[in-house]
Design a protein around this motif. Structure first.
Motif, PDB file in Angstrom:
ATOM      1  N   TRP A   1       1.672  -1.859   8.237  1.00 48.56           N
ATOM      2  CA  TRP A   1      -0.001  -0.686   7.334  1.00 48.56           C
ATOM      3  C   TRP A   1       0.115  -0.725   5.593  1.00 48.56           C
ATOM      4  CZ3 TRP A   1       0.576   2.590   3.241  1.00 48.56           C
ATOM      5  CH2 TRP A   1      -1.031   4.035   3.443  1.00 48.56           C
TER       6      TRP A   1
ATOM      7  N   GLU B   1      -2.137  -3.916   5.707  1.00 48.40           N
ATOM      8  CA  GLU B   1      -3.147  -3.467   6.215  1.00 48.40           C
ATOM      9  C   GLU B   1      -4.040  -2.626   5.507  1.00 48.40           C
ATOM     10  OE1 GLU B   1      -5.866  -3.934   9.122  1.00 48.40           O
ATOM     11  OE2 GLU B   1      -3.807  -4.384  10.158  1.00 48.40           O
ATOM     12  N   HIS B   2      -3.562  -1.933   4.653  1.00 48.25           N
ATOM     13  CA  HIS B   2      -4.273  -0.894   3.454  1.00 48.25           C
ATOM     14  C   HIS B   2      -4.599  -1.943   2.229  1.00 48.25           C
ATOM     15  CE1 HIS B   2      -4.744   2.511   1.322  1.00 48.25           C
ATOM     16  NE2 HIS B   2      -4.054   2.513   0.306  1.00 48.25           N
TER      17      HIS B   2
ATOM     18  N   LEU C   1      -0.813  -4.485  10.124  1.00 45.31           N
ATOM     19  CA  LEU C   1      -0.271  -4.060  11.373  1.00 45.31           C
ATOM     20  C   LEU C   1       0.608  -4.571  12.757  1.00 45.31           C
ATOM     21  CD1 LEU C   1       0.640  -0.427  11.288  1.00 45.31           C
ATOM     22  CD2 LEU C   1      -1.213  -0.211  12.176  1.00 45.31           C
TER      23      LEU C   1
END
Length: 231
Positions: free
Chosen positions: A30, A33-34, A41
């Motif tokens: 995450w 990905e963020h 993710l």
């Protein structure tokens, strides 16, 4: 073979270990990905849960043969291949950027996630959780701290038009490094300036007290340099 054997664990415990690997790998995924990195993710979850399953298979998958004569089980034999095998996946996140090294941290995070999955598969939940926390701190909090601590350094991109010649990029990089400037990214454009020239883009961190003219002068001193532009 009784259920108390060291080679046996119930199905529910296998499921728990797989879920732990999924959650921990997902947390790191995450964060990637963020921050819009190549492997996000889903990739990190798959690496973590896959490593966990390989560890479970390596330890418990051949329990039926444990009591056979002349059979010696090595619980680490299959799992050990993950450590070297994950390098191929990590290399892909680096090579896809050509001459840049922007995927190096993501490659390292995939390697760590594989280790977390192996730890979860072996039942070392505490070490897997602690490693996940350390990885998240390194990826997120230390990244912000680095930006704060080195805020006086300016990030610039410079386009250099130069003659096409073997080793030209290395000569320019050497000249830039010689005056104490850190190169963060390099991209080569083979587009048409004309047939004998190319464009090289350098993204660099300049110390706050360095004059831009000093950098431009160092680059212009390199043989074959035609034009220098700050983007």
């Amino acid at each position: 073979m009784g259920t108390s054997s060291v080679w046996f664990i119930p199905h529910w415990e296998m499921a728990v270990r797989l879920l732990v690997a999924t959650v921990l790998g997902g947390l790191i995924g995450w964060e990637r990905e963020h921050n819009n990195h190549p492997a996000g993710l889903r990739t990190h979850i798959l690496v973590s849960v896959g490593s966990c399953l390989i560890m479970l298979l390596s330890i418990y998958g051949f329990a039926a043969f444990a009591d056979e004569d002349k059979v010696r089980l090595d619980p680490s034999r299959i799992a050990a291949q993950v450590v070297s095998g994950i390098g191929f996946l990590g290399a892909g996140t680096i090579l896809r950027h050509g001459f840049t090294v922007s995927g190096l941290t993501t490659a390292a995070s995939l390697w760590v996630v594989a280790a977390i999955g192996l730890a979860a598969g072996a039942g070392f939940h505490f070490s897997a959780v602690v490693t996940t926390v350390i990885a998240l701190v390194s990826l997120e909090l230390l990244n912000r701290a680095e930006s704060f601590l080195f805020r006086r350094k300016r990030l610039i991109t410079m386009r250099i038009d130069t003659d096409k010649s073997p080793g030209r990029m290395g000569e320019l990089a050497t000249a830039i490094g010689a005056i104490g400037i850190q190169i963060r990214k390099v991209t080569i454009d083979h587009g048409e300036v004309n047939g004998n020239r190319l464009q090289i883009f350098f993204t660099m961190k300049l110390p706050g007290d360095m004059e831009l003219s000093k950098l431009i002068e160092a680059i212009e001193d390199v043989k074959g340099t035609r034009e220098v532009h700050v983007e």
